[in-house]
Design an enzyme around this catalytic site. Sequence first.
Site, short mmCIF file in Angstrom:
data_model
loop_
_atom_site.label_atom_id
_atom_site.label_comp_id
_atom_site.label_asym_id
_atom_site.label_seq_id
_atom_site.Cartn_x
_atom_site.Cartn_y
_atom_site.Cartn_z
N SER A 1 32.32 33.39 38.58
CA SER A 1 33.28 32.44 39.11
C SER A 1 33.87 31.59 37.98
CB SER A 1 32.61 31.59 40.20
OG SER A 1 33.56 30.89 40.96
N ASP B 1 37.14 38.02 47.93
CA ASP B 1 35.71 37.87 48.25
C ASP B 1 35.44 36.57 48.98
OD1 ASP B 1 35.87 35.88 46.32
OD2 ASP B 1 34.53 36.87 44.90
N HIS C 1 31.64 36.44 47.52
CA HIS C 1 31.55 35.71 46.26
C HIS C 1 30.11 35.38 45.86
CE1 HIS C 1 33.66 33.56 43.10
NE2 HIS C 1 32.86 32.52 43.25
#
Length: 296
Positions: A83, A241, A263
């Site tokens: 991320s 996601d 995610h």
Amino acid sequence: MSTSTAPRYPLVLVPGLFGFISLLGYPYWYGIVTALRRIGAKVFPVLVSSVHSTEVRGEQLLLRIADVLQETGAEKVHLIGHSQGALTARYAAALKPEWVASVTSVAGPNHGSELADFLKRKAPHGSWRERLLSRLLRGVARCMAWLERGYKGEPLPMDVAAAQQSLTSDGVAAFNVQYPQGLPEVWGGEGAAEVNGVRYYSWSGTIQPGITDKGGNRFDGPNVACRMFAKTFQREVGQCDGMVGRYSSHLGTVIGDQYPMDHFDIINQTFGLVGKGAEPVKLFVEHAQRLQAAGL
């Protein structure tokens, strides 16, 4: 312990927004560190500010890299960022390419997050919604910092507004002007595989139909949240996601962008109960072997 498939350089794992090393014994990289060490890799999950700008986190990461280099005697490290951790890793590699053998983006918002754009629209700067959201996120971050047991140093700074701006499409676009290494020239394409001696890779997932195919984990809160967040996407509808779009995640050599993972699944959350066909730990192990095969 066999080291035949271990990379030459240490692996430094960089967490994303609200990232941690271990909360009350629960690891951010669930099962991943153990699996990588099992093949002989030197692995260092690190901590940077859980909520702050990419640049501030990147400066903190440079200090962590220096520590790893000193501790191991290695010449370089591999950076694997999840991320916002991907952006953080990109920053460090851009400033100190001589320290970095590779950067790998795992569900990284390399062109921004449509979820961050949505929150910015709904809670514009100076609004009561922004103040409320900021207080809520700051409270969560402080609670997580208090629970963090993997880091014994001074409390790291937090800045909710800076973090949010760093993840918007506009914020990342400005970041990309300064640090374009590994970015695709064409939307949805691949970027340069190597820049300034640093290899660039990426992989990401997309949310799959159904919610009861989570390995028995029907009450997976993060998956429910990701499905809700996915509804905020306009450009990559059905191709995300929950937090990052499929094509927005592209960086360097794209290993894959449609793994059946949200995610959080992509780092083997929650408790490793991911969906059918998802093997996040295997992806990390195979990537370590890929780096080793490349002489890295």
